[in-house]
Design a protein around this motif. Structure first.
Motif, short mmCIF file in Angstrom:
data_model
loop_
_atom_site.label_atom_id
_atom_site.label_comp_id
_atom_site.label_asym_id
_atom_site.label_seq_id
_atom_site.Cartn_x
_atom_site.Cartn_y
_atom_site.Cartn_z
N ASP A 66 0.84 -1.21 0.00
CA ASP A 66 0.00 0.00 0.00
C ASP A 66 0.87 1.25 0.00
OD1 ASP A 66 -2.31 -1.51 -0.04
OD2 ASP A 66 -2.66 -1.36 2.12
N ASP A 67 2.00 1.21 0.71
CA ASP A 67 2.92 2.36 0.72
C ASP A 67 3.51 2.60 -0.67
OD1 ASP A 67 2.64 3.23 3.31
OD2 ASP A 67 4.40 2.15 4.06
N ASP A 68 3.86 1.54 -1.38
CA ASP A 68 4.37 1.69 -2.74
C ASP A 68 3.33 2.37 -3.64
OD1 ASP A 68 6.83 0.38 -2.23
OD2 ASP A 68 5.94 -1.59 -2.65
N ILE A 69 2.11 1.91 -3.54
CA ILE A 69 1.03 2.49 -4.34
C ILE A 69 0.85 3.97 -3.99
CG2 ILE A 69 -1.47 2.44 -4.76
CD1 ILE A 69 -1.23 -0.67 -4.35
N ARG A 70 0.84 4.28 -2.73
CA ARG A 70 0.70 5.67 -2.29
C ARG A 70 1.82 6.53 -2.83
NH1 ARG A 70 3.19 8.32 1.30
NH2 ARG A 70 4.05 6.50 2.32
N LEU A 71 3.06 6.04 -2.75
CA LEU A 71 4.21 6.82 -3.23
C LEU A 71 4.13 7.07 -4.74
CD1 LEU A 71 7.09 5.17 -1.17
CD2 LEU A 71 6.28 7.53 -0.98
N VAL A 72 3.74 6.06 -5.50
CA VAL A 72 3.60 6.23 -6.95
C VAL A 72 2.50 7.24 -7.25
CG1 VAL A 72 2.89 5.07 -9.10
CG2 VAL A 72 4.55 3.97 -7.58
N GLN A 73 1.37 7.09 -6.59
CA GLN A 73 0.25 8.00 -6.85
C GLN A 73 0.57 9.43 -6.43
OE1 GLN A 73 -2.91 5.84 -4.83
NE2 GLN A 73 -3.52 4.85 -6.74
N GLU A 74 1.18 9.62 -5.29
CA GLU A 74 1.52 10.97 -4.84
C GLU A 74 2.57 11.61 -5.75
OE1 GLU A 74 2.75 10.65 -0.75
OE2 GLU A 74 0.68 10.38 -0.03
N SER A 75 3.56 10.84 -6.15
CA SER A 75 4.60 11.41 -6.99
C SER A 75 4.05 11.77 -8.38
CB SER A 75 5.81 10.47 -7.10
OG SER A 75 5.45 9.24 -7.68
N TRP A 76 3.14 10.97 -8.91
CA TRP A 76 2.56 11.30 -10.22
C TRP A 76 1.69 12.56 -10.11
CZ3 TRP A 76 3.80 10.64 -14.93
CH2 TRP A 76 2.87 10.86 -15.96
N ARG A 77 0.97 12.72 -9.00
CA ARG A 77 0.17 13.94 -8.80
C ARG A 77 1.04 15.18 -8.77
NH1 ARG A 77 -3.31 10.69 -5.76
NH2 ARG A 77 -2.15 10.99 -3.85
N LYS A 78 2.26 15.06 -8.27
CA LYS A 78 3.18 16.21 -8.21
C LYS A 78 3.56 16.68 -9.61
CE LYS A 78 5.14 15.16 -3.73
NZ LYS A 78 6.31 14.74 -2.97
N LEU A 79 3.39 15.83 -10.60
CA LEU A 79 3.75 16.19 -11.98
C LEU A 79 2.56 16.78 -12.75
CD1 LEU A 79 5.96 13.16 -13.03
CD2 LEU A 79 6.67 15.39 -12.17
N GLU A 80 1.44 16.97 -12.08
CA GLU A 80 0.22 17.42 -12.75
C GLU A 80 0.44 18.62 -13.66
OE1 GLU A 80 -3.39 16.95 -14.08
OE2 GLU A 80 -2.66 15.66 -12.48
N LEU A 81 1.14 19.62 -13.19
CA LEU A 81 1.33 20.84 -13.96
C LEU A 81 2.39 20.72 -15.06
CD1 LEU A 81 1.04 23.51 -11.14
CD2 LEU A 81 -0.70 22.84 -12.81
N VAL A 82 3.20 19.70 -14.99
CA VAL A 82 4.29 19.56 -15.98
C VAL A 82 4.23 18.23 -16.73
CG1 VAL A 82 5.85 21.12 -14.75
CG2 VAL A 82 5.90 18.67 -14.22
#
Length: 139
Positions: free
Chosen positions: A3-19
């Protein structure tokens, strides 16, 4: 994947939203540098290619929480879009380009834990595609 791996992938991808468009440009520039034959397989319209890349990655990242539903879709994608030639090398080059892009786009937020989570996610998805396109041979 945890679950932590999934959270990290999802959070990091959200950080790229603007770029995400820039991230897609980085990804394909690196991918075509590593694997020039893939240029012939990918859509020639850069904008469309980048839009589809971000859509596919976004849907996949969202789907990680329901991997039981995601993997059949990933297998189907692999069947519909087979890679020509040496597929194993293509998969390795895609992974290298993806991790390189994430490193460049996330910078200090691309921690070892985030990198590890993306490696695990890509490994699961890539294996699912390979299993769909290259079923095991009977002995």
């Amino acid at each position: 994947m945890t679950d932590d791996d999934i959270r990290l992938v999802q959070e990091s991808w959200r950080k790229l939203e603007l770029v995400k468009v820039i991230a897609a440009e980085l990804f394909f520039a690196r991918l075509f540098e590593l694997d020039p034959p893939l240029r012939n397989v990918c859509d020639s319209d850069r904008r469309d290619r980048h839009r589809r890349f971000t859509q596919v990655v976004s849907a996949t990242v969202r789907g990680l929480a329901r991997v039981d539903m995601l993997l059949p879709a990933v297998r189907e994608f692999g069947i519909r879009h087979p890679l020509p030639g040496e597929a194993e090398q293509h998969h390795a080059n895609v992974a290298t380009a993806l991790l390189w892009m994430l490193d460049k786009a996330l910078r200090r937020d691309f921690t070892p834990d985030v990198k590890s989570a993306w490696i695990k996610a890509y490994g699961v998805l890539s294996q699912s595609v390979r299993d769909a396109t290259c079923p095991p041979q009977a002995a």
